[in-house]
Design a protein around this motif. Structure first.
Motif, PDB file in Angstrom:
ATOM      1  N   ARG A  11      40.303  27.059  39.860  1.00  0.00           N
ATOM      2  CA  ARG A  11      39.585  28.014  39.002  1.00  0.00           C
ATOM      3  C   ARG A  11      38.642  28.871  39.839  1.00  0.00           C
ATOM      4  O   ARG A  11      38.524  30.082  39.629  1.00  0.00           O
ATOM      5  CB  ARG A  11      38.798  27.277  37.910  1.00  0.00           C
ATOM      6  CG  ARG A  11      39.632  26.762  36.780  1.00  0.00           C
ATOM      7  CD  ARG A  11      38.812  26.526  35.520  1.00  0.00           C
ATOM      8  NE  ARG A  11      37.671  25.639  35.736  1.00  0.00           N
ATOM      9  CZ  ARG A  11      37.722  24.322  35.615  1.00  0.00           C
ATOM     10  NH1 ARG A  11      38.850  23.717  35.300  1.00  0.00           N
ATOM     11  NH2 ARG A  11      36.636  23.596  35.806  1.00  0.00           N
ATOM     12  N   TRP A  12      37.966  28.230  40.774  1.00  0.00           N
ATOM     13  CA  TRP A  12      37.033  28.951  41.651  1.00  0.00           C
ATOM     14  C   TRP A  12      37.793  29.951  42.527  1.00  0.00           C
ATOM     15  O   TRP A  12      37.351  31.094  42.694  1.00  0.00           O
ATOM     16  CB  TRP A  12      36.287  27.928  42.500  1.00  0.00           C
ATOM     17  CG  TRP A  12      35.264  28.495  43.430  1.00  0.00           C
ATOM     18  CD1 TRP A  12      34.004  28.923  43.108  1.00  0.00           C
ATOM     19  CD2 TRP A  12      35.396  28.675  44.838  1.00  0.00           C
ATOM     20  NE1 TRP A  12      33.338  29.361  44.236  1.00  0.00           N
ATOM     21  CE2 TRP A  12      34.183  29.217  45.312  1.00  0.00           C
ATOM     22  CE3 TRP A  12      36.419  28.435  45.748  1.00  0.00           C
ATOM     23  CZ2 TRP A  12      33.964  29.522  46.651  1.00  0.00           C
ATOM     24  CZ3 TRP A  12      36.211  28.729  47.083  1.00  0.00           C
ATOM     25  CH2 TRP A  12      35.003  29.271  47.531  1.00  0.00           C
ATOM     26  N   LEU A  13      38.930  29.532  43.074  1.00  0.00           N
ATOM     27  CA  LEU A  13      39.735  30.452  43.880  1.00  0.00           C
ATOM     28  C   LEU A  13      40.234  31.618  43.049  1.00  0.00           C
ATOM     29  O   LEU A  13      40.260  32.766  43.508  1.00  0.00           O
ATOM     30  CB  LEU A  13      40.914  29.705  44.501  1.00  0.00           C
ATOM     31  CG  LEU A  13      40.575  28.682  45.585  1.00  0.00           C
ATOM     32  CD1 LEU A  13      41.810  27.878  45.959  1.00  0.00           C
ATOM     33  CD2 LEU A  13      39.997  29.368  46.823  1.00  0.00           C
ATOM     34  N   LEU A  14      40.645  31.336  41.821  1.00  0.00           N
ATOM     35  CA  LEU A  14      41.118  32.408  40.932  1.00  0.00           C
ATOM     36  C   LEU A  14      40.011  33.422  40.670  1.00  0.00           C
ATOM     37  O   LEU A  14      40.251  34.641  40.689  1.00  0.00           O
ATOM     38  CB  LEU A  14      41.602  31.798  39.619  1.00  0.00           C
ATOM     39  CG  LEU A  14      42.171  32.770  38.573  1.00  0.00           C
ATOM     40  CD1 LEU A  14      43.396  33.488  39.113  1.00  0.00           C
ATOM     41  CD2 LEU A  14      42.513  32.019  37.286  1.00  0.00           C
ATOM     42  N   ALA A  15      38.787  32.935  40.467  1.00  0.00           N
ATOM     43  CA  ALA A  15      37.664  33.838  40.197  1.00  0.00           C
ATOM     44  C   ALA A  15      37.335  34.699  41.412  1.00  0.00           C
ATOM     45  O   ALA A  15      36.773  35.798  41.267  1.00  0.00           O
ATOM     46  CB  ALA A  15      36.431  33.035  39.772  1.00  0.00           C
ATOM     47  N   ARG A  16      37.680  34.231  42.607  1.00  0.00           N
ATOM     48  CA  ARG A  16      37.404  34.976  43.839  1.00  0.00           C
ATOM     49  C   ARG A  16      38.483  36.010  44.175  1.00  0.00           C
ATOM     50  O   ARG A  16      38.298  36.810  45.095  1.00  0.00           O
ATOM     51  CB  ARG A  16      37.309  33.997  45.017  1.00  0.00           C
ATOM     52  CG  ARG A  16      36.029  33.211  45.088  1.00  0.00           C
ATOM     53  CD  ARG A  16      36.149  32.059  46.070  1.00  0.00           C
ATOM     54  NE  ARG A  16      36.718  32.459  47.354  1.00  0.00           N
ATOM     55  CZ  ARG A  16      36.005  32.785  48.425  1.00  0.00           C
ATOM     56  NH1 ARG A  16      34.686  32.762  48.361  1.00  0.00           N
ATOM     57  NH2 ARG A  16      36.585  33.107  49.561  1.00  0.00           N
ATOM     58  N   THR A  17      39.583  35.973  43.459  1.00  0.00           N
ATOM     59  CA  THR A  17      40.696  36.851  43.795  1.00  0.00           C
ATOM     60  C   THR A  17      40.294  38.308  43.603  1.00  0.00           C
ATOM     61  O   THR A  17      39.766  38.706  42.554  1.00  0.00           O
ATOM     62  CB  THR A  17      41.914  36.531  42.920  1.00  0.00           C
ATOM     63  OG1 THR A  17      42.267  35.157  43.107  1.00  0.00           O
ATOM     64  CG2 THR A  17      43.098  37.412  43.296  1.00  0.00           C
ATOM     65  N   GLY A  18      40.539  39.108  44.631  1.00  0.00           N
ATOM     66  CA  GLY A  18      40.153  40.514  44.589  1.00  0.00           C
ATOM     67  C   GLY A  18      41.238  41.410  44.030  1.00  0.00           C
ATOM     68  O   GLY A  18      42.178  40.967  43.364  1.00  0.00           O
ATOM     69  N   SER A  19      41.132  42.683  44.346  1.00  0.00           N
ATOM     70  CA  SER A  19      42.075  43.679  43.844  1.00  0.00           C
ATOM     71  C   SER A  19      43.357  43.666  44.669  1.00  0.00           C
ATOM     72  O   SER A  19      43.434  43.064  45.745  1.00  0.00           O
ATOM     73  CB  SER A  19      41.444  45.066  43.921  1.00  0.00           C
ATOM     74  OG  SER A  19      41.228  45.428  45.287  1.00  0.00           O
TER      75      SER A  19
END
Length: 464
Positions: free
Chosen positions: A335-343
């Protein structure tokens, strides 16, 4: 041969026993299913055991034997498939319990190759959720434990595959590697693990979604078994975005050839992330000494992956977003990695930066045939050791631990993990060999030479 010895017999030898009618596919499957039933509750190596299908396939293959004139190379040999790879009619969970009823309607391309080679599928092995961590402890499943010491991890994300092979719960296994996910578990469990060159193994019928950093490969007890499974896995499928020609000779044949005198570099330190611990250094230094005794030219060199760390992280963590799995059913780190995903632009910029650094890394091999590295920077962690850390702390720990591995994923070069000894806890010590692009043959010749000089096959975990 007793049943324990049969379970630990190399896959190529099992295939020969079947050809000579000294054992049947049904007998082999019965041996492994009994061991899985007895030992898997302790190991957590399989998510799904396909006992009925395996028994039926073994029965059919056993009945074929008397009239068969030609057989595929691994006819009747049991294998496992990692639960990131779809197999038609079997659940594919990707390490997420919400997907226990996600029944695949097709075979992954590598699964098709494995079936064509004559293997019998025993089931789907444990993986970390989406394959995103180097330990296999997905929420809702038992952790994959190290057969050599159950308090420690079997590695990840192919942790179930490595635990199964090491404990004699399958003859050989398919894994996948996007940042060390074959090499790390092989190292933790005292096995041979190959990350092939980019384009060696197809991603059909879907495709590659991580810009070429991930690939399927073998986990085995011997270099020859791993080479032969790589032969079976390899080959172009129409539409593959990149591919390599089949090797001449075969990878298995290469294991019977001498490597010649090679120019070999080594290091036990990965800048900017630090020095390997004493056990991992020991593996490298022991191997360097043996390589010198075998007549190779060996030189210590410094390695700096500083420019790779950030762009590789961006590409690697994008796998969570590309899975399409909703955030609310993911475990905290993902979940944390998903929230960090950029454009999309940031992703493409990271791919560009990774490719620039990859060119510099490959240029290092203009004057070197093989690079010897630790597989990880420190010994296996205990099961649950990082469970109470924040996602950010866990991520930083992961980056340091696996830091010798991702460079070969970024460049697409082949790499192989080899067991070389044991530490004071009775856990295996391994070493990593990285070769020039598309040069698996060189690595396999060298790995077979090292294996012959310091055999490993006689070692078995007490649990097995």
């Amino acid at each position: 041969m007793n049943k324990v010895d049969l379970a630990f017999t190399p896959a190529l030898e099992q295939a020969q026993l079947i050809r000579r009618r000294e054992v049947s596919p049904s007998e082999l499957v019965e041996v492994y299913l009994e061991r899985i039933s007895r030992l898997n509750p302790q190991l957590g190596s399989y998510f799904t055991v396909t006992a009925e299908q395996a028994i039926a396939d073994a029965k059919a293959k056993t009945e074929m034997l008397p009239n068969a004139s030609e057989l595929p190379p691994f006819f009747g040999v049991p294998i496992s498939i990692k639960d990131l790879n779809p197999v038609a009619g079997i659940a594919c969970t990707y390490g997420n319990p919400a997907l226990l009823n996600n029944i695949s309607d097709y075979d992954d391309g590598v699964v098709t190759r494995i079936k064509q080679a004559g293997f019998i599928l025993l089931g789907k092995t444990a993986t970390s959720e989406l394959g995103s961590t180097p330990y296999t402890e997905p929420t809702g499943f038992p952790p994959a434990r190290n057969p050599w010491n159950l308090e420690y991890t079997a590695g990840g994300s192919s942790g179930g595959a490595a635990a199964a092979v090491a404990a004699g719960l399958c003859a050989i296994a398919q894994g996948s590697d996007g940042g060390g996910s074959i090499r790390g578990p092989a190292a933790c469990c005292g096995l041979v693990g190959i990350k092939p060159s980019r384009g060696r193994v197809t991603h059909a019928p879907v495709g590659d979604r991580l810009s070429g950093i991930a690939i399927n490969g073998p986990i085995a007890r011997t270099v020859a078994d791993a080479a032969a499974l790589l032969d079976a896995m390899s080959g172009y499928v129409t539409g593959d975005p990149y591919w390599l020609s089949d090797p001449e000779p075969s990878f298995l044949a290469a294991t019977q050839q001498k490597p010649g005198t090679l120019r070999i570099a080594y290091t036990t330190s990965i800048a900017p992330l630090g020095e390997a611990d004493a056990s991992c250094q020991q593996g490298v230094l022991q191997t360097v000494q043996l390589l010198q005794e075998l007549g190779h030219t060996v030189e210590q060199k410094s390695i700096d992956f500083s420019g790779l760390v950030e762009p590789f992280q961006v590409v690697w963590q994008t796998s969570v977003a590309s899975s399409g799995i909703p955030a609310e059913i993911l475990q905290p780190l993902n979940r944390w990695l998903l929230a960090r995903t950029g454009s999309a632009g940031q992703y493409l910029q990271a791919v560009y930066q990774m490719q620039v650094v990859a060119r510099q890394i490959v240029a290092f091999f203009d004057t070197v045939d093989v690079l010897v590295l630790p597989v990880y920077l420190h010994s296996p962690i205990r099961v649950g050791e990082w469970a109470n850390l924040s996602p950010e702390e866990t991520f930083q720990n992961i980056i340091r631990w696996i830091s010798p591995c991702p460079a070969a994923n970024a460049t697409g070069q082949p790499a192989i993990a080899l067991p070389v000894g044991f530490d004071e806890l009775g856990l295996p010590i391994s070493v990593q060999l990285v070769g020039r692009p598309a040069a698996e043959t060189t690595l396999l010749r060298l790995a077979a030479q090292l294996e012959a000089a310091k055999p490993w096959i006689q070692h078995r975990p007490a649990l097995g």
